[in-house]
Design a protein around this motif. Structure first.
Motif, PDB file in Angstrom:
ATOM      1  N   ASP A  28      19.332  14.649  23.648  1.00 10.86           N
ATOM      2  CA  ASP A  28      20.740  14.425  23.960  1.00 10.86           C
ATOM      3  C   ASP A  28      21.001  13.005  24.437  1.00 10.86           C
ATOM      4  O   ASP A  28      22.127  12.513  24.349  1.00 10.86           O
ATOM      5  CB  ASP A  28      21.187  15.425  25.033  1.00 10.86           C
ATOM      6  N   GLY A  29      19.974  12.358  24.960  1.00 12.85           N
ATOM      7  CA  GLY A  29      20.118  10.990  25.436  1.00 12.85           C
ATOM      8  C   GLY A  29      18.762  10.327  25.578  1.00 12.85           C
ATOM      9  O   GLY A  29      17.720  10.987  25.532  1.00 12.85           O
ATOM     10  N   LEU A  30      18.812   9.016  25.736  1.00 10.67           N
ATOM     11  CA  LEU A  30      17.614   8.196  25.870  1.00 10.67           C
ATOM     12  C   LEU A  30      17.742   7.347  27.128  1.00 10.67           C
ATOM     13  O   LEU A  30      18.746   6.657  27.313  1.00 10.67           O
ATOM     14  CB  LEU A  30      17.448   7.297  24.642  1.00 10.67           C
ATOM     15  N   LEU A  31      16.734   7.432  27.975  1.00  8.40           N
ATOM     16  CA  LEU A  31      16.676   6.628  29.194  1.00  8.40           C
ATOM     17  C   LEU A  31      15.517   5.653  29.037  1.00  8.40           C
ATOM     18  O   LEU A  31      14.366   6.072  28.911  1.00  8.40           O
ATOM     19  CB  LEU A  31      16.457   7.530  30.407  1.00  8.40           C
ATOM     20  N   ILE A  32      15.820   4.368  29.013  1.00  7.51           N
ATOM     21  CA  ILE A  32      14.796   3.335  28.844  1.00  7.51           C
ATOM     22  C   ILE A  32      14.568   2.654  30.183  1.00  7.51           C
ATOM     23  O   ILE A  32      15.519   2.226  30.842  1.00  7.51           O
ATOM     24  CB  ILE A  32      15.219   2.284  27.795  1.00  7.51           C
ATOM     25  N   SER A  33      13.305   2.541  30.574  1.00 13.58           N
ATOM     26  CA  SER A  33      12.955   1.800  31.784  1.00 13.58           C
ATOM     27  C   SER A  33      12.159   0.582  31.363  1.00 13.58           C
ATOM     28  O   SER A  33      11.085   0.696  30.773  1.00 13.58           O
ATOM     29  CB  SER A  33      12.145   2.674  32.739  1.00 13.58           C
ATOM     30  N   THR A  34      12.697  -0.591  31.663  1.00 14.05           N
ATOM     31  CA  THR A  34      12.083  -1.825  31.203  1.00 14.05           C
ATOM     32  C   THR A  34      11.628  -2.722  32.340  1.00 14.05           C
ATOM     33  O   THR A  34      12.351  -2.924  33.310  1.00 14.05           O
ATOM     34  CB  THR A  34      13.045  -2.620  30.289  1.00 14.05           C
ATOM     35  N   PRO A  35      10.438  -3.294  32.194  1.00 15.45           N
ATOM     36  CA  PRO A  35      10.062  -4.389  33.084  1.00 15.45           C
ATOM     37  C   PRO A  35      10.861  -5.631  32.665  1.00 15.45           C
ATOM     38  O   PRO A  35      11.606  -5.582  31.678  1.00 15.45           O
ATOM     39  CB  PRO A  35       8.572  -4.610  32.814  1.00 15.45           C
ATOM     40  N   GLU A  36      10.690  -6.700  33.393  1.00 16.11           N
ATOM     41  CA  GLU A  36      11.302  -7.967  33.007  1.00 16.11           C
ATOM     42  C   GLU A  36      10.208  -9.006  32.890  1.00 16.11           C
ATOM     43  O   GLU A  36       9.507  -9.283  33.860  1.00 16.11           O
ATOM     44  CB  GLU A  36      12.346  -8.410  34.037  1.00 16.11           C
ATOM     45  N   TYR A  37      10.049  -9.546  31.685  1.00 14.88           N
ATOM     46  CA  TYR A  37       9.066 -10.601  31.433  1.00 14.88           C
ATOM     47  C   TYR A  37       9.819 -11.844  30.978  1.00 14.88           C
ATOM     48  O   TYR A  37      10.577 -11.786  30.004  1.00 14.88           O
ATOM     49  CB  TYR A  37       8.091 -10.203  30.324  1.00 14.88           C
ATOM     50  N   ASN A  38       9.630 -12.944  31.673  1.00 19.17           N
ATOM     51  CA  ASN A  38      10.260 -14.208  31.286  1.00 19.17           C
ATOM     52  C   ASN A  38      11.769 -14.054  31.070  1.00 19.17           C
ATOM     53  O   ASN A  38      12.327 -14.530  30.087  1.00 19.17           O
ATOM     54  CB  ASN A  38       9.580 -14.786  30.041  1.00 19.17           C
ATOM     55  N   ASN A  39      12.404 -13.355  31.996  1.00 16.53           N
ATOM     56  CA  ASN A  39      13.855 -13.159  31.994  1.00 16.53           C
ATOM     57  C   ASN A  39      14.371 -12.340  30.824  1.00 16.53           C
ATOM     58  O   ASN A  39      15.537 -12.453  30.445  1.00 16.53           O
ATOM     59  CB  ASN A  39      14.601 -14.494  32.051  1.00 16.53           C
TER      60      ASN A  39
ATOM     61  N   CYS B 256      23.781  12.089  32.909  1.00 21.53           N
ATOM     62  CA  CYS B 256      23.818  13.431  32.310  1.00 21.53           C
ATOM     63  C   CYS B 256      25.243  13.968  32.266  1.00 21.53           C
ATOM     64  O   CYS B 256      25.643  14.606  31.274  1.00 21.53           O
ATOM     65  CB  CYS B 256      22.892  14.382  33.060  1.00 21.53           C
ATOM     66  N   ALA B 257      26.040  13.720  33.295  1.00 23.19           N
ATOM     67  CA  ALA B 257      27.437  14.161  33.310  1.00 23.19           C
ATOM     68  C   ALA B 257      28.216  13.447  32.204  1.00 23.19           C
ATOM     69  O   ALA B 257      29.059  14.062  31.518  1.00 23.19           O
ATOM     70  CB  ALA B 257      28.070  13.896  34.672  1.00 23.19           C
ATOM     71  N   HIS B 258      27.932  12.176  32.005  1.00 21.59           N
ATOM     72  CA  HIS B 258      28.577  11.413  30.933  1.00 21.59           C
ATOM     73  C   HIS B 258      28.253  12.020  29.564  1.00 21.59           C
ATOM     74  O   HIS B 258      29.146  12.211  28.741  1.00 21.59           O
ATOM     75  CB  HIS B 258      28.103   9.948  30.992  1.00 21.59           C
ATOM     76  N   ILE B 259      26.997  12.336  29.335  1.00 19.40           N
ATOM     77  CA  ILE B 259      26.600  12.924  28.065  1.00 19.40           C
ATOM     78  C   ILE B 259      27.264  14.280  27.870  1.00 19.40           C
ATOM     79  O   ILE B 259      27.797  14.584  26.798  1.00 19.40           O
ATOM     80  CB  ILE B 259      25.052  13.067  27.983  1.00 19.40           C
ATOM     81  N   ALA B 260      27.250  15.097  28.913  1.00 25.23           N
ATOM     82  CA  ALA B 260      27.833  16.440  28.822  1.00 25.23           C
ATOM     83  C   ALA B 260      29.333  16.399  28.526  1.00 25.23           C
ATOM     84  O   ALA B 260      29.861  17.281  27.845  1.00 25.23           O
ATOM     85  CB  ALA B 260      27.572  17.216  30.111  1.00 25.23           C
ATOM     86  N   ALA B 261      30.025  15.364  29.024  1.00 27.44           N
ATOM     87  CA  ALA B 261      31.477  15.252  28.829  1.00 27.44           C
ATOM     88  C   ALA B 261      31.847  14.586  27.511  1.00 27.44           C
ATOM     89  O   ALA B 261      33.008  14.649  27.094  1.00 27.44           O
ATOM     90  CB  ALA B 261      32.072  14.471  30.000  1.00 27.44           C
ATOM     91  N   ALA B 262      30.886  13.977  26.852  1.00 26.78           N
ATOM     92  CA  ALA B 262      31.177  13.244  25.613  1.00 26.78           C
ATOM     93  C   ALA B 262      31.408  14.218  24.458  1.00 26.78           C
ATOM     94  O   ALA B 262      30.810  15.295  24.411  1.00 26.78           O
ATOM     95  CB  ALA B 262      30.010  12.320  25.279  1.00 26.78           C
ATOM     96  N   PRO B 263      32.292  13.828  23.527  1.00 25.56           N
ATOM     97  CA  PRO B 263      32.493  14.676  22.345  1.00 25.56           C
ATOM     98  C   PRO B 263      31.180  14.791  21.554  1.00 25.56           C
ATOM     99  O   PRO B 263      30.384  13.854  21.532  1.00 25.56           O
ATOM    100  CB  PRO B 263      33.541  13.928  21.527  1.00 25.56           C
ATOM    101  N   ALA B 264      30.973  15.920  20.933  1.00 23.64           N
ATOM    102  CA  ALA B 264      29.762  16.122  20.123  1.00 23.64           C
ATOM    103  C   ALA B 264      29.735  15.130  18.968  1.00 23.64           C
ATOM    104  O   ALA B 264      30.772  14.803  18.401  1.00 23.64           O
ATOM    105  CB  ALA B 264      29.719  17.561  19.592  1.00 23.64           C
ATOM    106  N   ARG B 265      28.535  14.687  18.636  1.00 24.74           N
ATOM    107  CA  ARG B 265      28.402  13.741  17.526  1.00 24.74           C
ATOM    108  C   ARG B 265      28.218  14.495  16.239  1.00 24.74           C
ATOM    109  O   ARG B 265      27.627  15.471  16.109  1.00 24.74           O
ATOM    110  CB  ARG B 265      27.183  12.833  17.681  1.00 24.74           C
TER     111      ARG B 265
END
Length: 186
Positions: A69-80, A177-186
């Motif tokens: 239903d959604g993608l959560l990306i966690s990123t480090p920061e390398y060289n800005n 998660c609330a944002h995804i749940a409230a969004a119209p179905a794709r």
């Protein structure tokens, strides 16, 4: 049950970003599942390799993201900016439309990040926006989670030693998660 795929942009065994996502698994709102994945096993992008067929590691992750239903990306920061391993993974995952669907087109995506530095991962998160925009993702801007000095907030086993950070992550997940749940179905 609604699912978020949580993708770490770091390969390091003791990654702060992977630890952050693993912690998110236990903080998901009721009825939601968070599944953490890394980019281990994803080869360097090579058009000649792609011409031989999609690598199995890429196809498996692509299928998980498409089904989520959604993608959560966690990123480090390398060289800005975002690390090469994450950009490489996103490049592979965007390759050819799977079953006629682009992996990120219309996908709800949120970005967080952790770093031992003092400025969080603000520049890496900002750099992610042009990549997500190009892929047609629906980036969520309802919250921001920038974890600075992560080495002081997570213990050696990747557990939170800071209750404030735990609450921030819980609130971030609830909002996404609330944002995804409230969004119209794709």
């Amino acid at each position: 049950m609604p699912t978020l795929i949580a993708l770490s942009g770091s390969l390091r065994k003791a990654s702060y970003n992977t630890a952050l996502l693993r912690h998110a698994e236990g903080l998901a709102p009721a009825g939601w599942t968070v599944q953490t994945h890394t980019l281990h096993g994803i080869p360097l992008y090579d058009g000649d390799l792609e011409a031989q067929g999609m690598p199995e590691s890429v196809q498996q992750l692509q299928d998980l993201i498409l089904a989520a239903d959604g993608l959560l990306i966690s990123t480090p920061e390398y060289n800005n900016s975002i690390p090469g391993v994450l950009k490489n993974g996103l490049d592979w995952l965007s390759r050819p439309a799977s079953g006629g669907r682009k992996t990120f087109a219309g996908k709800h995506v949120a970005v967080i990040g952790a770093t031992p530095g003092g400025f969080g991962t603000i520049q890496a998160q900002d750099a992610m926006l042009s990549v997500l925009r190009q892929q047609g993702a629906q980036a969520w801007f309802g919250g921001r989670l920038l974890v600075s000095k992560a080495h002081t907030l997570l213990d050696a086993d990747g557990r939170f030693s800071d209750a404030g950070l735990e609450q921030q992550l819980r609130d971030f997940l609830a909002g996404f998660c609330a944002h995804i749940a409230a969004a119209p179905a794709r």
